[in-house]
Design a protein around this motif. Structure first.
Motif, PDB file in Angstrom:
ATOM      1  N   ALA A   1     -10.857 -19.867  -5.296  1.00 36.46           N
ATOM      2  CA  ALA A   1     -11.691 -18.721  -5.684  1.00 36.46           C
ATOM      3  C   ALA A   1     -10.819 -17.572  -6.198  1.00 36.46           C
ATOM      4  CB  ALA A   1     -12.530 -18.258  -4.493  1.00 36.46           C
ATOM      5  N   THR A   2      -9.689 -17.323  -5.539  1.00 42.77           N
ATOM      6  CA  THR A   2      -8.835 -16.212  -5.957  1.00 42.77           C
ATOM      7  C   THR A   2      -8.203 -16.502  -7.306  1.00 42.77           C
ATOM      8  OG1 THR A   2      -8.385 -15.704  -3.635  1.00 42.77           O
ATOM      9  CG2 THR A   2      -6.917 -14.722  -5.270  1.00 42.77           C
ATOM     10  N   TYR A   3      -7.757 -17.734  -7.492  1.00 40.08           N
ATOM     11  CA  TYR A   3      -7.196 -18.083  -8.804  1.00 40.08           C
ATOM     12  C   TYR A   3      -8.238 -17.828  -9.903  1.00 40.08           C
ATOM     13  CZ  TYR A   3      -4.940 -20.284 -12.688  1.00 40.08           C
ATOM     14  OH  TYR A   3      -4.383 -20.475 -13.929  1.00 40.08           O
ATOM     15  N   GLN A   4      -9.458 -18.256  -9.645  1.00 39.41           N
ATOM     16  CA  GLN A   4     -10.504 -18.086 -10.662  1.00 39.41           C
ATOM     17  C   GLN A   4     -10.850 -16.620 -10.884  1.00 39.41           C
ATOM     18  OE1 GLN A   4     -13.308 -21.545 -11.273  1.00 39.41           O
ATOM     19  NE2 GLN A   4     -13.260 -21.434  -9.055  1.00 39.41           N
ATOM     20  N   LEU A   5     -10.824 -15.837  -9.820  1.00 40.76           N
ATOM     21  CA  LEU A   5     -11.103 -14.401  -9.977  1.00 40.76           C
ATOM     22  C   LEU A   5     -10.060 -13.735 -10.870  1.00 40.76           C
ATOM     23  CD1 LEU A   5     -12.253 -12.896  -6.546  1.00 40.76           C
ATOM     24  CD2 LEU A   5     -13.561 -13.079  -8.673  1.00 40.76           C
ATOM     25  N   GLN A   6      -8.841 -14.244 -10.834  1.00 42.31           N
ATOM     26  CA  GLN A   6      -7.789 -13.664 -11.677  1.00 42.31           C
ATOM     27  C   GLN A   6      -7.820 -14.231 -13.097  1.00 42.31           C
ATOM     28  OE1 GLN A   6      -3.951 -13.836  -9.691  1.00 42.31           O
ATOM     29  NE2 GLN A   6      -4.553 -12.231  -8.244  1.00 42.31           N
ATOM     30  N   HIS A   7      -8.671 -15.233 -13.325  1.00 45.02           N
ATOM     31  CA  HIS A   7      -8.770 -15.869 -14.650  1.00 45.02           C
ATOM     32  C   HIS A   7     -10.241 -15.971 -15.061  1.00 45.02           C
ATOM     33  CE1 HIS A   7      -4.863 -17.008 -12.998  1.00 45.02           C
ATOM     34  NE2 HIS A   7      -4.456 -17.066 -14.250  1.00 45.02           N
ATOM     35  N   PRO A   8     -10.918 -14.838 -15.228  1.00 43.18           N
ATOM     36  CA  PRO A   8     -12.377 -14.859 -15.450  1.00 43.18           C
ATOM     37  C   PRO A   8     -12.794 -15.381 -16.825  1.00 43.18           C
ATOM     38  CG  PRO A   8     -11.549 -12.625 -15.668  1.00 43.18           C
ATOM     39  CD  PRO A   8     -10.394 -13.465 -15.182  1.00 43.18           C
ATOM     40  N   SER A   9     -11.868 -15.558 -17.749  1.00 43.42           N
ATOM     41  CA  SER A   9     -12.278 -16.020 -19.088  1.00 43.42           C
ATOM     42  C   SER A   9     -12.939 -17.393 -19.012  1.00 43.42           C
ATOM     43  CB  SER A   9     -11.075 -16.073 -20.032  1.00 43.42           C
ATOM     44  OG  SER A   9     -10.213 -17.139 -19.700  1.00 43.42           O
ATOM     45  N   ARG A  10     -12.630 -18.139 -17.945  1.00 46.39           N
ATOM     46  CA  ARG A  10     -13.162 -19.497 -17.822  1.00 46.39           C
ATOM     47  C   ARG A  10     -14.542 -19.535 -17.177  1.00 46.39           C
ATOM     48  NH1 ARG A  10      -9.123 -23.566 -17.836  1.00 46.39           N
ATOM     49  NH2 ARG A  10      -7.063 -22.768 -18.276  1.00 46.39           N
ATOM     50  N   LEU A  11     -15.027 -18.398 -16.687  1.00 45.59           N
ATOM     51  CA  LEU A  11     -16.287 -18.372 -15.941  1.00 45.59           C
ATOM     52  C   LEU A  11     -17.304 -17.438 -16.581  1.00 45.59           C
ATOM     53  CD1 LEU A  11     -14.812 -17.975 -12.344  1.00 45.59           C
ATOM     54  CD2 LEU A  11     -15.720 -20.072 -13.356  1.00 45.59           C
ATOM     55  N   THR A  12     -18.586 -17.739 -16.373  1.00 52.68           N
ATOM     56  CA  THR A  12     -19.633 -16.818 -16.803  1.00 52.68           C
ATOM     57  C   THR A  12     -19.561 -15.558 -15.931  1.00 52.68           C
ATOM     58  OG1 THR A  12     -21.233 -17.689 -15.227  1.00 52.68           O
ATOM     59  CG2 THR A  12     -21.150 -18.758 -17.394  1.00 52.68           C
ATOM     60  N   SER A  13     -20.144 -14.472 -16.438  1.00 55.80           N
ATOM     61  CA  SER A  13     -20.107 -13.233 -15.647  1.00 55.80           C
ATOM     62  C   SER A  13     -20.875 -13.406 -14.336  1.00 55.80           C
ATOM     63  CB  SER A  13     -20.634 -12.045 -16.459  1.00 55.80           C
ATOM     64  OG  SER A  13     -21.920 -12.324 -16.938  1.00 55.80           O
ATOM     65  N   GLY A  14     -21.937 -14.233 -14.360  1.00 56.47           N
ATOM     66  CA  GLY A  14     -22.680 -14.503 -13.126  1.00 56.47           C
ATOM     67  C   GLY A  14     -21.822 -15.227 -12.105  1.00 56.47           C
ATOM     68  N   ALA A  15     -21.031 -16.183 -12.568  1.00 61.48           N
ATOM     69  CA  ALA A  15     -20.156 -16.933 -11.669  1.00 61.48           C
ATOM     70  C   ALA A  15     -19.056 -16.032 -11.112  1.00 61.48           C
ATOM     71  CB  ALA A  15     -19.538 -18.122 -12.407  1.00 61.48           C
ATOM     72  N   VAL A  16     -18.556 -15.127 -11.951  1.00 65.94           N
ATOM     73  CA  VAL A  16     -17.524 -14.197 -11.499  1.00 65.94           C
ATOM     74  C   VAL A  16     -18.067 -13.327 -10.369  1.00 65.94           C
ATOM     75  CG1 VAL A  16     -16.150 -12.178 -12.166  1.00 65.94           C
ATOM     76  CG2 VAL A  16     -16.263 -14.158 -13.691  1.00 65.94           C
ATOM     77  N   THR A  17     -19.283 -12.817 -10.550  1.00 71.76           N
ATOM     78  CA  THR A  17     -19.902 -11.977  -9.522  1.00 71.76           C
ATOM     79  C   THR A  17     -20.113 -12.760  -8.231  1.00 71.76           C
ATOM     80  OG1 THR A  17     -21.024 -10.690 -11.222  1.00 71.76           O
ATOM     81  CG2 THR A  17     -21.934 -10.563  -8.996  1.00 71.76           C
ATOM     82  N   GLN A  18     -20.583 -13.997  -8.368  1.00 71.83           N
ATOM     83  CA  GLN A  18     -20.830 -14.851  -7.199  1.00 71.83           C
ATOM     84  C   GLN A  18     -19.533 -15.125  -6.434  1.00 71.83           C
ATOM     85  OE1 GLN A  18     -22.652 -18.567  -8.289  1.00 71.83           O
ATOM     86  NE2 GLN A  18     -22.611 -19.334  -6.191  1.00 71.83           N
ATOM     87  N   LEU A  19     -18.474 -15.409  -7.169  1.00 74.03           N
ATOM     88  CA  LEU A  19     -17.182 -15.682  -6.527  1.00 74.03           C
ATOM     89  C   LEU A  19     -16.647 -14.450  -5.805  1.00 74.03           C
ATOM     90  CD1 LEU A  19     -14.630 -17.609  -8.755  1.00 74.03           C
ATOM     91  CD2 LEU A  19     -15.487 -18.220  -6.501  1.00 74.03           C
ATOM     92  N   ARG A  20     -16.756 -13.305  -6.488  1.00 75.50           N
ATOM     93  CA  ARG A  20     -16.262 -12.070  -5.876  1.00 75.50           C
ATOM     94  C   ARG A  20     -17.016 -11.782  -4.574  1.00 75.50           C
ATOM     95  NH1 ARG A  20     -16.190  -6.361  -9.227  1.00 75.50           N
ATOM     96  NH2 ARG A  20     -15.089  -5.074  -7.703  1.00 75.50           N
ATOM     97  N   ASP A  21     -18.331 -11.960  -4.597  1.00 75.42           N
ATOM     98  CA  ASP A  21     -19.138 -11.761  -3.384  1.00 75.42           C
ATOM     99  C   ASP A  21     -18.749 -12.765  -2.295  1.00 75.42           C
ATOM    100  OD1 ASP A  21     -20.430  -9.737  -4.673  1.00 75.42           O
ATOM    101  OD2 ASP A  21     -22.269 -10.876  -5.075  1.00 75.42           O
ATOM    102  N   GLY A  22     -18.508 -14.019  -2.713  1.00 72.83           N
ATOM    103  CA  GLY A  22     -18.145 -15.053  -1.752  1.00 72.83           C
ATOM    104  C   GLY A  22     -16.818 -14.744  -1.068  1.00 72.83           C
ATOM    105  N   VAL A  23     -15.841 -14.314  -1.849  1.00 71.38           N
ATOM    106  CA  VAL A  23     -14.535 -13.972  -1.279  1.00 71.38           C
ATOM    107  C   VAL A  23     -14.687 -12.791  -0.329  1.00 71.38           C
ATOM    108  CG1 VAL A  23     -12.247 -13.031  -1.828  1.00 71.38           C
ATOM    109  CG2 VAL A  23     -13.195 -14.907  -3.195  1.00 71.38           C
ATOM    110  N   ARG A  24     -15.493 -11.805  -0.707  1.00 69.20           N
ATOM    111  CA  ARG A  24     -15.694 -10.639   0.151  1.00 69.20           C
ATOM    112  C   ARG A  24     -16.327 -11.063   1.487  1.00 69.20           C
ATOM    113  NH1 ARG A  24     -15.610  -5.724  -1.770  1.00 69.20           N
ATOM    114  NH2 ARG A  24     -16.395  -6.288  -3.826  1.00 69.20           N
ATOM    115  N   ARG A  25     -17.311 -11.964   1.424  1.00 67.42           N
ATOM    116  CA  ARG A  25     -17.950 -12.430   2.664  1.00 67.42           C
ATOM    117  C   ARG A  25     -16.951 -13.171   3.551  1.00 67.42           C
ATOM    118  NH1 ARG A  25     -22.178 -13.954  -0.404  1.00 67.42           N
ATOM    119  NH2 ARG A  25     -21.737 -16.180  -0.228  1.00 67.42           N
ATOM    120  N   MET A  26     -16.119 -14.009   2.920  1.00 70.01           N
ATOM    121  CA  MET A  26     -15.180 -14.814   3.702  1.00 70.01           C
ATOM    122  C   MET A  26     -14.051 -13.976   4.296  1.00 70.01           C
ATOM    123  SD  MET A  26     -16.384 -17.725   3.918  1.00 70.01           S
ATOM    124  CE  MET A  26     -17.935 -18.232   3.226  1.00 70.01           C
TER     125      MET A  26
END
Ligand SMILES: [Zn+2]
Length: 162
Positions: A58-83
């Motif tokens: 998740a952290t790798y992907q958060l640092q490389h958002p070009s590969r993800l939709t903005s919705g997926a980026v938001t979901q990942l950021r929320d997921g990392v915050r919860r964890m």
């Protein structure tokens, strides 16, 4: 720590990590997974291993958002915050979340030129920690290192992107 930059090296346009010339930052993901393959079977607490895997990917992907939709980026950021929170959800929830990402790349993957960040224009390109720091650290520290990496990344983001 100072880094020498010359014609033999380049920086990843997304995370800013120094890369040997001709190498793709994406190879770092495989290096993280190789560490996990060696290390995690020896960790008795399955939850610790699953959590480390989640933080790494998740952290790798958060640092490389070009590969993800903005919705997926938001979901990942929320997921990392919860964890990272004190009321971390149970492991079953985490497992579903990780599996959802692994099984649904077509829903989260974004088709765009490499490094394109038109959908997240203010996203940082330099971070307190990158995958390179985790890979270069002691492997016995991996589970703590990926959690530290996740925490720094969320902190860097929260300082810049609301
Ligand atoms: Zn990178």
């Amino acid at each position: 720590m100072s880094e020498r930059i010359d014609e033999r090296t380049a920086r990843c346009p997304e995370c800013g990590a120094v890369l040997p010339s001709g190498r793709d930052c994406w190879e770092r993901v495989h290096e993280l997974l190789e560490i996990e393959a060696r290390l995690l079977p020896g960790i008795e607490d399955v939850e610790v291993g699953l959590l480390a895997h989640f933080f790494a990917i998740a952290t790798y992907q958060l640092q490389h958002p070009s590969r993800l939709t903005s919705g997926a980026v938001t979901q990942l950021r929320d997921g990392v915050r919860r964890m990272l929170g004190s009321d971390r959800p149970p492991i079953d929830h985490l497992r579903r979340q990780v599996r959802g990402f692994a099984e649904g790349p077509s829903r989260v993957a974004r088709r765009a030129p490499a490094g394109d960040r038109a959908h997240v224009p203010h996203w940082p390109r330099r971070w307190t920690m990158t995958a390179t720091d985790v890979i270069g650290g002691p492997q016995a520290d991996y589970a703590d290192a990926v959690e530290r990496w996740a925490r720094h990344t969320l902190g860097d983001l929260d300082g810049i992107v609301s």
